[in-house]
Design an enzyme around this catalytic site. Structure first.
Site, short mmCIF file in Angstrom:
data_model
loop_
_atom_site.label_atom_id
_atom_site.label_comp_id
_atom_site.label_asym_id
_atom_site.label_seq_id
_atom_site.Cartn_x
_atom_site.Cartn_y
_atom_site.Cartn_z
N THR A 16 0.80 -1.23 0.00
CA THR A 16 0.00 0.00 0.00
C THR A 16 0.83 1.28 0.00
OG1 THR A 16 -1.81 -1.12 1.07
CG2 THR A 16 -1.74 1.27 1.33
P1 AMP Z 1 -1.82 -2.94 3.74
O1 AMP Z 1 -1.34 -3.31 5.09
O2 AMP Z 1 -0.75 -2.84 2.70
O3 AMP Z 1 -2.96 -3.79 3.31
O4 AMP Z 1 -2.38 -1.43 3.86
C1 AMP Z 1 -3.74 -1.09 3.96
C2 AMP Z 1 -3.96 -0.37 5.24
O5 AMP Z 1 -3.17 0.82 5.25
C3 AMP Z 1 -5.35 0.17 5.49
O6 AMP Z 1 -6.21 -0.84 5.95
C4 AMP Z 1 -5.11 1.22 6.52
O7 AMP Z 1 -5.15 0.64 7.80
C5 AMP Z 1 -3.69 1.68 6.25
N1 AMP Z 1 -3.65 3.05 5.72
C6 AMP Z 1 -4.08 3.50 4.54
N2 AMP Z 1 -3.87 4.81 4.40
C7 AMP Z 1 -3.26 5.22 5.53
C8 AMP Z 1 -2.77 6.46 5.99
N3 AMP Z 1 -2.87 7.58 5.23
N4 AMP Z 1 -2.19 6.50 7.20
C9 AMP Z 1 -2.07 5.38 7.94
N5 AMP Z 1 -2.51 4.18 7.58
C10 AMP Z 1 -3.11 4.09 6.38
ZN ZN Z 2 -3.15 -1.36 -0.46
ZN ZN Z 3 -3.69 -4.68 1.97
#
Ligand code: AMP
Ligand code: ZN
Ligand code: ZN
Length: 422
Positions: A83
């Protein structure tokens, strides 16, 4: 009439309280919309929306936007297909190795630990300032910017933040996010933002908790589609629907991770001889002093379900391994497998994982959604797959700003634009 007045009044109250879930969208103040000479650009990320989800036939708003605009067959994320690295690639046009957000979890000898749940680290510009995100460049060139969440938007980068931004709050209802965007678009004259971002996490969350083929994931698609329907209704009501450029995309896709497909790292290495910076689809490992040879011997040999490299030996097509924040040893799991440790169960926000991303970005399961709609874009067009580093030069062109040096190629995406906008 009385009822109408009450409905408008209630909608206004709910909106001003920032809790507009389920209400009607806020109405536009008279004579404000569409008076701005420039065309605003709204970048919308649906986290984890795999390219083929669109074909499920359960997202009519996305389908309508795609049919009335441009759709790419798919968009290739950058490696690792995580992400934060990819959201920053989208707004900088740089590979993670170049922009410095090389993983969701990082260790830097000067800055310490970076993780998504460490608010202080996420908001610390020193993690982000190897690159300049588009809202900073736009701001420097006299445009107005607003982010309804985006990784990096909470940090002061090169001295700048978006003109309007919100601290990330995954509990904020989608409707309230959409209404905030509409509210910003209602700002008068030059206060109206030229660049805006909007972010939805639910499709990714459902993909992790229940897997990409689950009914829960389909519900999450329907929810985000409903939020976009609210956005479209609000734009139409303001006469803006055909006067704003919308880009709707995802950072990566999602692969199912059956529970028997785990690679237990500490059965291969002595974990007390290493700092394991990240686990999951990709693992980053820093050998403890004096243990590099031992860890290399254990990891660099062939494994059935993962490949490990010294960072200098990562294949060139992944564009990864030069940044000092990339750990000395990087392991990439075969799609559907997870690198874990016997001490920690593989969890996403405390729940078992049924889906994951972060894999080799060439994997079909990592393909992301891309569609665009608005006066700058062709209508009824489908373009071939392209890499996500190209989104940045496309956006800079639409905003009429001079881009920062980047890894993207405008020539590869300019066919998406109407001839007059090229
Ligand atoms: P991943 O762990 O790669 O699946 O990332 C997705 C998660 O990133 C989401 O479920 C959020 O909890 C987190 N996330 C997304 N945008 C933000 C942000 N701007 N600041 C902090 N956490 C974020
Ligand atoms: Zn993502
Ligand atoms: Zn994810």
């Amino acid at each position: 009439m009385k009822f109408l007045f009450r409905a408008l009044c209630c909608a206004f109250l709910l909106f001003s309280a920032g809790r507009a879930a389920g209400s009607t969208p806020p109405t536009a103040p008279a004579n404000i919309a569409a008076t701005r000479p420039t065309t605003p650009l709204l970048l919308i990320s649906i986290d984890g929306f795999r390219a083929d989800y669109l074909e499920r036939g359960i997202s009519p708003t996305l389908r309508m936007l795609a049919d009335g605009g441009v759709r790419a067959q798919a968009m290739e994320p950058a490696f690792p297909s995580l992400t934060f690295p990819n959201h920053y690639t989208l707004v900088t046009g740089e590979y993670p190795d170049h922009h410095g957000i090389v993983d969701n979890s990082m260790f830097d000898p000067q800055l310490g630990t970076f993780r998504l749940d460490l608010r202080k680290a996420v908001g610390d510009g020193r993690w982000w300032d190897e690159a300049e995100p588009i809202w900073v460049t736009a701001d420097k060139q006299g445009l107005h910017t607003a982010t309804m969440f985006w990784p990096g938007s909470e940090a002061r980068i090169h001295g700048y933040r978006p003109d309007h931004w919100r601290p990330y709050n995954g509990k904020m209802p989608y409707d309230a996010r959409v209404d905030t965007i509409l509210h910003w678009l209602d700002l008068p004259g030059r206060q109206r933002p030229d660049f805006l971002s909007l972010y939805f996490e639910g499709v990714d969350t459902a993909g992790h908790f229940y897997g990409p083929d689950s009914p829960e994931l389909n519900d999450a698609i329907r929810q985000v589609d409903a939020a976009l329907a609210r956005l479209v209704a609000g734009l139409r009501q303001r006469g803006l629907y055909d006067k704003i450029n919308l880009i709707v995309l995802a950072d990566h896709g999602m692969a199912a991770t059956p529970p028997n497909q785990r690679i237990v790292l500490d059965r291969l290495i002595d974990a007390s001889h290493a700092r394991v910076v990240s686990t999951g689809a990709i693992a980053g490992i820093i050998p403890a002093p004096g243990h590099a040879a031992e860890l290399e011997a254990a990891l660099l040999k062939p494994h059935a379900h993962m490949t490990c490299w010294k960072k200098s030996r990562i294949p060139a097509r992944l564009h990864y391994g030069r940044n000092p924040r990339v750990p000395p040893l990087v392991c990439s799991a075969r799609v559907g497998w997870l690198i874990t440790s016997s001490r920690i169960a593989m969890l996403h926000h405390g729940k078992p994982v049924h889906g994951e991303h972060g894999y080799d970005n060439a994997a079909p399961q990592m393909r992301a959604l891309f569609l665009a709609h608005g006066p700058g874009f062709r209508r009824h067009a489908v373009v071939p797959e392209f890499p996500n580093v190209d989104v940045y030069p496309l956006m800079a062109h639409l905003l009429g700003i001079k881009p920062q040096p980047n890894d993207g190629n405008f020539g590869q995406v300019k066919d998406m634009l109407r001839p007059a906008a090229r």
